[in-house]
Design a protein around this motif. Structure first.
Motif, PDB file in Angstrom:
ATOM      1  N   GLY A  85       0.782  -1.229   0.000  1.00 47.61           N
ATOM      2  CA  GLY A  85       0.000   0.000   0.000  1.00 47.61           C
ATOM      3  C   GLY A  85       0.816   1.283   0.000  1.00 47.61           C
ATOM      4  N   SER A  86       2.141   1.209   0.068  1.00 41.73           N
ATOM      5  CA  SER A  86       2.984   2.412   0.086  1.00 41.73           C
ATOM      6  C   SER A  86       3.784   2.499  -1.210  1.00 41.73           C
ATOM      7  N   LYS A  87       3.814   3.718  -1.794  1.00 41.07           N
ATOM      8  CA  LYS A  87       4.597   3.910  -3.014  1.00 41.07           C
ATOM      9  C   LYS A  87       6.077   3.826  -2.660  1.00 41.07           C
ATOM     10  N   ILE A  88       6.791   2.913  -3.326  1.00 40.65           N
ATOM     11  CA  ILE A  88       8.200   2.653  -3.039  1.00 40.65           C
ATOM     12  C   ILE A  88       9.098   3.201  -4.142  1.00 40.65           C
ATOM     13  N   LEU A  89       8.670   3.119  -5.409  1.00 42.24           N
ATOM     14  CA  LEU A  89       9.503   3.557  -6.515  1.00 42.24           C
ATOM     15  C   LEU A  89       8.643   4.287  -7.533  1.00 42.24           C
ATOM     16  N   GLU A  90       9.199   5.382  -8.070  1.00 40.48           N
ATOM     17  CA  GLU A  90       8.496   6.148  -9.095  1.00 40.48           C
ATOM     18  C   GLU A  90       9.506   6.628 -10.122  1.00 40.48           C
ATOM     19  N   THR A  91       9.166   6.491 -11.401  1.00 45.10           N
ATOM     20  CA  THR A  91      10.031   7.035 -12.434  1.00 45.10           C
ATOM     21  C   THR A  91       9.741   8.528 -12.571  1.00 45.10           C
ATOM     22  N   LEU A  92      10.803   9.287 -12.868  1.00 42.48           N
ATOM     23  CA  LEU A  92      10.702  10.729 -13.050  1.00 42.48           C
ATOM     24  C   LEU A  92      11.262  11.088 -14.416  1.00 42.48           C
ATOM     25  N   ALA A  93      11.076  12.309 -14.843  1.00 45.32           N
ATOM     26  CA  ALA A  93      11.613  12.743 -16.132  1.00 45.32           C
ATOM     27  C   ALA A  93      13.137  12.637 -16.152  1.00 45.32           C
ATOM     28  N   ASN A  94      13.784  12.778 -14.995  1.00 46.36           N
ATOM     29  CA  ASN A  94      15.247  12.754 -14.957  1.00 46.36           C
ATOM     30  C   ASN A  94      15.807  11.567 -14.183  1.00 46.36           C
ATOM     31  N   GLY A  95      15.007  10.544 -13.905  1.00 44.49           N
ATOM     32  CA  GLY A  95      15.513   9.374 -13.188  1.00 44.49           C
ATOM     33  C   GLY A  95      14.417   8.662 -12.415  1.00 44.49           C
ATOM     34  N   ILE A  96      14.730   8.266 -11.179  1.00 39.14           N
ATOM     35  CA  ILE A  96      13.762   7.584 -10.329  1.00 39.14           C
ATOM     36  C   ILE A  96      13.792   8.175  -8.934  1.00 39.14           C
ATOM     37  N   ALA A  97      12.702   7.999  -8.213  1.00 39.58           N
ATOM     38  CA  ALA A  97      12.624   8.357  -6.797  1.00 39.58           C
ATOM     39  C   ALA A  97      12.317   7.072  -6.031  1.00 39.58           C
ATOM     40  N   VAL A  98      13.066   6.830  -4.970  1.00 41.20           N
ATOM     41  CA  VAL A  98      12.906   5.632  -4.168  1.00 41.20           C
ATOM     42  C   VAL A  98      12.584   6.052  -2.743  1.00 41.20           C
ATOM     43  N   ALA A  99      11.527   5.489  -2.181  1.00 45.01           N
ATOM     44  CA  ALA A  99      11.193   5.714  -0.772  1.00 45.01           C
ATOM     45  C   ALA A  99      11.755   4.530   0.006  1.00 45.01           C
ATOM     46  N   GLY A 100      12.739   4.781   0.849  1.00 45.52           N
ATOM     47  CA  GLY A 100      13.386   3.698   1.573  1.00 45.52           C
ATOM     48  C   GLY A 100      14.784   3.478   1.048  1.00 45.52           C
ATOM     49  N   LYS A 101      15.347   2.340   1.367  1.00 45.78           N
ATOM     50  CA  LYS A 101      16.730   2.083   0.960  1.00 45.78           C
ATOM     51  C   LYS A 101      16.780   1.268  -0.318  1.00 45.78           C
ATOM     52  N   VAL A 102      17.911   1.348  -0.991  1.00 40.68           N
ATOM     53  CA  VAL A 102      18.181   0.523  -2.154  1.00 40.68           C
ATOM     54  C   VAL A 102      19.171  -0.533  -1.697  1.00 40.68           C
ATOM     55  N   ASP A 103      18.778  -1.779  -1.761  1.00 43.15           N
ATOM     56  CA  ASP A 103      19.593  -2.880  -1.270  1.00 43.15           C
ATOM     57  C   ASP A 103      20.201  -3.611  -2.463  1.00 43.15           C
ATOM     58  N   ILE A 104      21.508  -3.462  -2.620  1.00 46.05           N
ATOM     59  CA  ILE A 104      22.219  -4.163  -3.690  1.00 46.05           C
ATOM     60  C   ILE A 104      22.917  -5.341  -3.029  1.00 46.05           C
ATOM     61  N   THR A 105      22.242  -6.504  -3.021  1.00 45.42           N
ATOM     62  CA  THR A 105      22.750  -7.637  -2.259  1.00 45.42           C
ATOM     63  C   THR A 105      23.737  -8.496  -3.036  1.00 45.42           C
ATOM     64  N   ASN A 106      23.602  -8.569  -4.330  1.00 46.70           N
ATOM     65  CA  ASN A 106      24.458  -9.465  -5.110  1.00 46.70           C
ATOM     66  C   ASN A 106      25.217  -8.736  -6.207  1.00 46.70           C
TER      67      ASN A 106
END
Length: 160
Positions: A85-106
């Motif tokens: 129910g919560s917006k986590i990722l949104e594309t923008l005209a110049n990139g993306i917006a992320v609510a929370g952390k970006v986890d690069i595990t591998n």
């Protein structure tokens, strides 16, 4: 019993023991808002909803028969992804917006030359590589490097 529907001598729809098969496209042509809903096993319900009200045009995917948005696709605009129910990722005209952390595990975070990782609300700490040299740039107050053991600087030629 199997049922087949033809158009211009070409089979377009048939019932099977597993359900139904549609050949080529299924076009839902309604005026205003249009929804397609399906249930898998009676409990996993999904909806695809075309919201054309208010002059906009948005395709939404809902989970659990419309109780929560899973994704929204805005015509000539953003794509929004939701988690619980919560917006986590949104594309923008110049990139993306992320609510929370970006986890690069591998993997790793890769930036091309002359692109910086920027930190802070005022983007006052930058780490980048210009193709030849690497930089850590702090534009406000002190840059503190803190370690509980020791700090090592390794280079074939040391310059202060």
């Amino acid at each position: 019993m199997m049922v087949e529907l033809y158009y211009d001598n070409s089979k377009k729809f048939e019932t099977t023991s597993a359900g139904a098969t549609i050949t080529t496209d299924l076009i839902v042509n309604g005026s205003g808002d249009t929804a397609m809903r399906w249930a898998i096993g009676g409990t996993h319900k999904w909806s695809i909803f075309n919201n054309s009200s208010g002059g906009g045009n948005q395709l939404q995917i809902f989970d659990n028969n419309g109780s929560g948005t899973a994704a929204a696709f805005n015509t000539n605009g953003s794509v929004e992804l939701y988690y619980d129910g919560s917006k986590i990722l949104e594309t923008l005209a110049n990139g993306i917006a992320v609510a929370g952390k970006v986890d690069i595990t591998n993997g790793h975070l890769y930036l091309d030359d002359n692109y910086a990782a920027r930190f802070g609300t005022g983007e006052d700490l930058l780490i980048y590589h210009d193709g030849t040299n690497s930089y850590i740039k702090n534009t406000t107050n002190d840059l503190t490097i803190w370690d509980d053991s020791r700090i090592r600087v390794r280079t074939p030629s040391f310059m202060v």
